[in-house]
Design an enzyme around this catalytic site. Structure first.
Site, PDB file in Angstrom:
ATOM      1  N   ARG A  90     108.242   4.479  83.063  1.00 38.32           N
ATOM      2  CA  ARG A  90     107.179   3.732  82.396  1.00 38.32           C
ATOM      3  C   ARG A  90     106.781   2.533  83.231  1.00 38.32           C
ATOM      4  O   ARG A  90     107.640   1.781  83.682  1.00 38.32           O
ATOM      5  CB  ARG A  90     107.669   3.252  81.025  1.00 38.32           C
ATOM      6  N   ARG A 106     100.279   6.336  79.162  1.00 42.38           N
ATOM      7  CA  ARG A 106     101.649   6.038  79.581  1.00 42.38           C
ATOM      8  C   ARG A 106     102.476   7.313  79.680  1.00 42.38           C
ATOM      9  O   ARG A 106     102.264   8.271  78.941  1.00 42.38           O
ATOM     10  CB  ARG A 106     102.317   5.043  78.640  1.00 42.38           C
ATOM     11  N   ASP A 120     106.452   6.480  75.761  1.00 39.17           N
ATOM     12  CA  ASP A 120     106.434   5.356  74.832  1.00 39.17           C
ATOM     13  C   ASP A 120     107.454   5.692  73.755  1.00 39.17           C
ATOM     14  O   ASP A 120     107.385   6.764  73.142  1.00 39.17           O
ATOM     15  CB  ASP A 120     105.037   5.223  74.233  1.00 39.17           C
ATOM     16  N   ASP A 164     108.875   4.155  70.329  1.00 34.74           N
ATOM     17  CA  ASP A 164     108.649   3.113  69.326  1.00 34.74           C
ATOM     18  C   ASP A 164     109.675   3.228  68.206  1.00 34.74           C
ATOM     19  O   ASP A 164     109.852   4.306  67.622  1.00 34.74           O
ATOM     20  CB  ASP A 164     107.242   3.242  68.732  1.00 34.74           C
TER      21      ASP A 164
HETATM   22  N1  PH2 Z   1     100.029   5.714  71.438  1.00 37.92           N
HETATM   23  C1  PH2 Z   1      99.346   4.620  71.638  1.00 37.92           C
HETATM   24  C2  PH2 Z   1      97.881   4.586  71.594  1.00 37.92           C
HETATM   25  N2  PH2 Z   1      97.287   5.806  71.191  1.00 37.92           N
HETATM   26  N3  PH2 Z   1      97.385   8.050  70.593  1.00 37.92           N
HETATM   27  C3  PH2 Z   1      98.102   9.155  70.341  1.00 37.92           C
HETATM   28  N4  PH2 Z   1      97.484  10.275  69.973  1.00 37.92           N
HETATM   29  N5  PH2 Z   1      99.460   9.170  70.463  1.00 37.92           N
HETATM   30  C4  PH2 Z   1     100.145   8.043  70.821  1.00 37.92           C
HETATM   31  O1  PH2 Z   1     101.399   8.082  70.935  1.00 37.92           O
HETATM   32  C5  PH2 Z   1      99.414   6.858  71.088  1.00 37.92           C
HETATM   33  C6  PH2 Z   1      98.010   6.911  70.963  1.00 37.92           C
HETATM   34  C7  PH2 Z   1     100.012   3.348  71.921  1.00 37.92           C
HETATM   35  O2  PH2 Z   1     101.347   3.377  71.785  1.00 37.92           O
HETATM   36 MG    MG Z   2     103.279   3.218  70.659  1.00 38.56          MG
HETATM   37 MG    MG Z   3     105.663   1.162  72.395  1.00 42.48          MG
END
Ligand code: PH2
Ligand code: MG
Ligand code: MG
Length: 159
Positions: free
Chosen positions: A84, A95, A98, A100
């Site tokens: 990342r 990215r 990610d 979370d």
């Molecule tokens: N994550 C984001 C911004 N937009 N869109 C999708 N479809 N999936 C994601 O994981 C995602 C996003 C920022 O973390």
């Molecule tokens: Mg996110």
């Molecule tokens: Mg994040």
């Protein structure tokens, strides 16, 4: 006491499938932590800036003795190991990976860098759909709804 925590995974750069699988393996290897469930991986359109590739998204559930802050630090370390690039210029831009922290039991926290439940989880299909596949009865301690209820609320709002 071990706690169930839910982690959202997203990738839209590189070998998305491989990066997501590697992140899931890494979650299972964290100290004091066992992997208890992984949702199906879904392909989703980007939320936010539209000029970026589609994402793969999934949710993993772990049972862990790590505190929310310890788990968050481990997630950031996994993101770094998987390449990342935190200098990414755009908010919500593309990215490789990610991770979370969505829920940690029914903990409520609002600190710099760490907000629980995740502040956007209830408004995102790409989070609620895989989360409902693995933890439909999990409780959102601020919205006072289960995950399955949050998903059905979101579907109603969009029609
Ligand atoms: N994550 C984001 C911004 N937009 N869109 C999708 N479809 N999936 C994601 O994981 C995602 C996003 C920022 O973390
Ligand atoms: Mg996110
Ligand atoms: Mg994040």
């Amino acid at each position: 006491m071990p706690t169930d925590a839910a982690i959202g995974l997203g990738s839209n750069l590189g070998d998305r499938q491989h990066v997501i699988s590697s992140a899931i393996d890494a979650l299972g290897n964290l100290p004091g932590t066992t992997l208890s469930a992984v949702s199906p991986i879904i392909e989703t359109s980007p939320v936010g800036p539209q000029d970026q590739p589609d994402y793969l998204n999934a949710v993993a559930v772990v049972r862990t003795t790590l505190t929310p802050r310890q788990l968050l630090d481990e997630l950031l370390a996994i993101e770094r190991r998987l390449g990342r690039d935190r200098s990414e210029p755009t908010r919500w831009g593309p990215r490789r990976i990610d991770l979370d922290l969505l829920l940690h039991g029914d903990t409520v926290i609002d600190e710099p860098g760490l907000t629980l439940p995740h502040p956007h989880m209830h408004e995102r299909h790409f989070v609620l759909e895989p989360l409902a596949a693995v933890l439909p009865e999990a409780w959102h301690p601020l919205r006072l709804r289960t995950v399955a209820e949050l998903l059905s609320d979101l579907r109603v709002q969009e029609h």
